[in-house]
Design an enzyme around this catalytic site. Structure first.
Site, short mmCIF file in Angstrom:
data_model
loop_
_atom_site.label_atom_id
_atom_site.label_comp_id
_atom_site.label_asym_id
_atom_site.label_seq_id
_atom_site.Cartn_x
_atom_site.Cartn_y
_atom_site.Cartn_z
N LYS A 50 0.95 -0.90 0.07
CA LYS A 50 0.01 0.07 0.21
C LYS A 50 0.89 1.19 -0.33
O LYS A 50 1.56 0.97 0.59
CB LYS A 50 -1.15 0.08 1.06
CG LYS A 50 -2.10 1.43 1.21
CD LYS A 50 -2.96 1.30 2.14
CE LYS A 50 -2.60 1.83 3.39
NZ LYS A 50 -2.59 3.33 3.65
N ASP A 77 -3.39 4.04 -2.13
CA ASP A 77 -4.64 4.45 -0.87
C ASP A 77 -4.64 5.99 -0.78
O ASP A 77 -3.38 6.73 0.14
CB ASP A 77 -4.04 4.09 0.06
CG ASP A 77 -5.04 4.36 1.32
OD1 ASP A 77 -6.02 5.07 0.83
OD2 ASP A 77 -4.70 3.62 2.64
N LYS A 79 -7.50 8.04 -1.05
CA LYS A 79 -8.41 8.61 0.06
C LYS A 79 -8.66 9.69 -1.07
O LYS A 79 -9.01 11.00 -0.67
CB LYS A 79 -8.09 9.04 0.91
CG LYS A 79 -8.20 7.85 1.86
CD LYS A 79 -7.69 8.50 3.38
CE LYS A 79 -6.83 7.13 4.67
NZ LYS A 79 -5.67 6.73 3.70
N ASP A 82 -12.77 15.02 -3.85
CA ASP A 82 -13.16 15.90 -4.69
C ASP A 82 -13.85 16.40 -6.15
O ASP A 82 -14.88 15.37 -5.84
CB ASP A 82 -11.67 15.88 -5.24
CG ASP A 82 -11.07 17.69 -5.87
OD1 ASP A 82 -11.92 18.70 -6.06
OD2 ASP A 82 -9.96 17.99 -5.51
N THR A 151 -10.90 4.54 10.23
CA THR A 151 -11.37 2.97 11.83
C THR A 151 -10.61 4.10 12.98
O THR A 151 -10.77 4.07 14.30
CB THR A 151 -10.14 2.14 11.86
OG1 THR A 151 -9.26 2.60 10.63
CG2 THR A 151 -11.00 1.75 10.54
N ARG A 236 2.19 -0.29 11.11
CA ARG A 236 3.26 -0.05 11.97
C ARG A 236 3.05 -1.23 12.83
O ARG A 236 4.35 -2.16 12.95
CB ARG A 236 2.63 0.70 12.51
CG ARG A 236 2.41 2.45 12.14
CD ARG A 236 1.64 3.29 13.86
NE ARG A 236 0.91 3.51 13.26
CZ ARG A 236 -0.22 3.87 13.45
NH1 ARG A 236 -0.43 5.29 14.68
NH2 ARG A 236 -1.51 4.56 13.04
O1 C5P Z 1 -0.24 1.55 11.13
P1 C5P Z 1 -1.44 1.45 11.08
O2 C5P Z 1 -1.79 -0.37 11.29
O3 C5P Z 1 -2.31 1.68 11.90
O4 C5P Z 1 -1.95 1.62 9.48
C1 C5P Z 1 -2.77 1.70 8.73
C2 C5P Z 1 -3.14 2.43 7.55
O5 C5P Z 1 -4.19 1.99 6.67
C3 C5P Z 1 -2.70 3.53 7.48
O6 C5P Z 1 -1.55 3.55 5.67
C4 C5P Z 1 -3.98 4.74 7.19
O7 C5P Z 1 -3.98 5.86 6.61
C5 C5P Z 1 -5.25 3.11 6.50
N1 C5P Z 1 -5.93 3.54 6.45
C6 C5P Z 1 -6.57 3.75 8.20
N2 C5P Z 1 -8.55 4.37 7.44
C7 C5P Z 1 -8.55 3.69 6.54
C8 C5P Z 1 -8.31 3.55 5.71
C9 C5P Z 1 -6.65 3.49 5.25
O8 C5P Z 1 -6.09 3.80 8.30
N3 C5P Z 1 -10.17 4.05 6.82
#
Ligand code: C5P
Length: 262
Positions: A50, A77, A79, A82, A151, A236
């Protein structure tokens, strides 16, 4: 391996459905060389990579293109949110870039969501023309996944679930392939929109996670898979460890076990 199926609401877009859900590893790091090294450590594992806002803002499409050239499945990703014309151009560009999946905010409105679908079709049409033929690109356009409620948002579970389902129904009616939601809402989305409507779940944390970061509606890989998630996103908990390949492999093993026992 399950057969290829045509995704819901898609015209000419074919997706490979597998027995187990797919893990996308978020390359949320700023440097391209570092990223390519990180990507290479994950080679051999059945993961998608991603590229999100941090990396894309640092490197533009160069790194994303290099990942596609190296045949890594690319999840772009960005997002999108616009005016319809701009989002149409963005999904056209994502299609030409060779992304397997991309995201847009459902709250951008129905016209914007429909424009995203039209942009993908334009991109596929352009790619069919000689100038854009490239054997390294996936044959299909990107899956279009609508973001419902991030989330990182907390609140009353029933209210959040209702908002997610409402946006999922909008996304489906506009021809998107699925939505981004937490694992806590995936079962409700499937119940409302049907089993073929895809759920992509970020906020995935291994059991025993002590908390303390920005994600609020978290789930373990097992919980997300059991709820019906088709894609899990992990950043992470994978790339923030000393051995990202080992962490990704642990997540995949847990997902595989959960899908076999669900
Ligand atoms: O580090 P972590 O596991 O929290 O990363 C989650 C990834 O998913 C991040 O890159 C974040 O931008 C992406 N994401 C998210 N929630 C969303 C859409 C994408 O956490 N609704």
């Amino acid at each position: 391996m399950m057969p290829e199926t045509t995704g819901p609401g898609t015209v000419g877009v074919r997706i490979a459905r597998r027995g187990a859900p797919i893990l996308a590893v978020a390359l949320d790091v700023p440097l391209s060389e570092q990223d390519l090294a990180l990507a290479e450590t994950l080679r051999g594992l059945p993961v998608w990579l991603k590229v999100g806002l941090e990396l894309f803002t640092a490197e533009g499409p160069t790194l994303a293109r290099r990942l596609v050239e190296r045949r890594f499945p690319l999840f772009l990703d960005l997002k999108f949110h616009d005016i319809p014309n701009t989002v149409q151009g963005a999904t056209r560009s994502a299609t030409l870039l060779g992304a397997r999946m991309t995201t847009l905010h459902v709250c951008g409105g129905e016209a914007m969501c429909r424009a995203a679908v039209a942009g993908r079709e334009e991109g596929l049409d352009l790619r069919r023309k000689k100038a854009f033929q490239d054997r390294r690109l996936p044959e299909s356009g990107p899956l279009l996944m609508g973001i419902t409620v991030l989330t990182s948002d907390a609140g009353r579970e029933e209210d959040l679930r209702a908002a997610v389902v409402e946006r999922a129904l909008t996304a489906k009616s506009c021809g998107l392939d699925g939505v981004v939601c937490s694992g806590r809402e995936a079962a409700a989305v499937k119940a409302a929109c049907g089993g073929d409507f895809l759920c992509l779940c970020p906020g995935i944390r291994f059991d025993g996670f002590a908390g303390g970061d920005d994600q609020a509606r978290i789930c373990t890989p097992t919980q997300a898979v059991r709820a019906g998630a088709d894609f899990l996103v992990m950043g992470r908990p994978v790339i923030g460890t000393a051995n990202p390949a080992e962490a990704a492999a642990a997540a995949l093993k847990e997902m595989e076990l959960a899908s076999r026992t669900t």
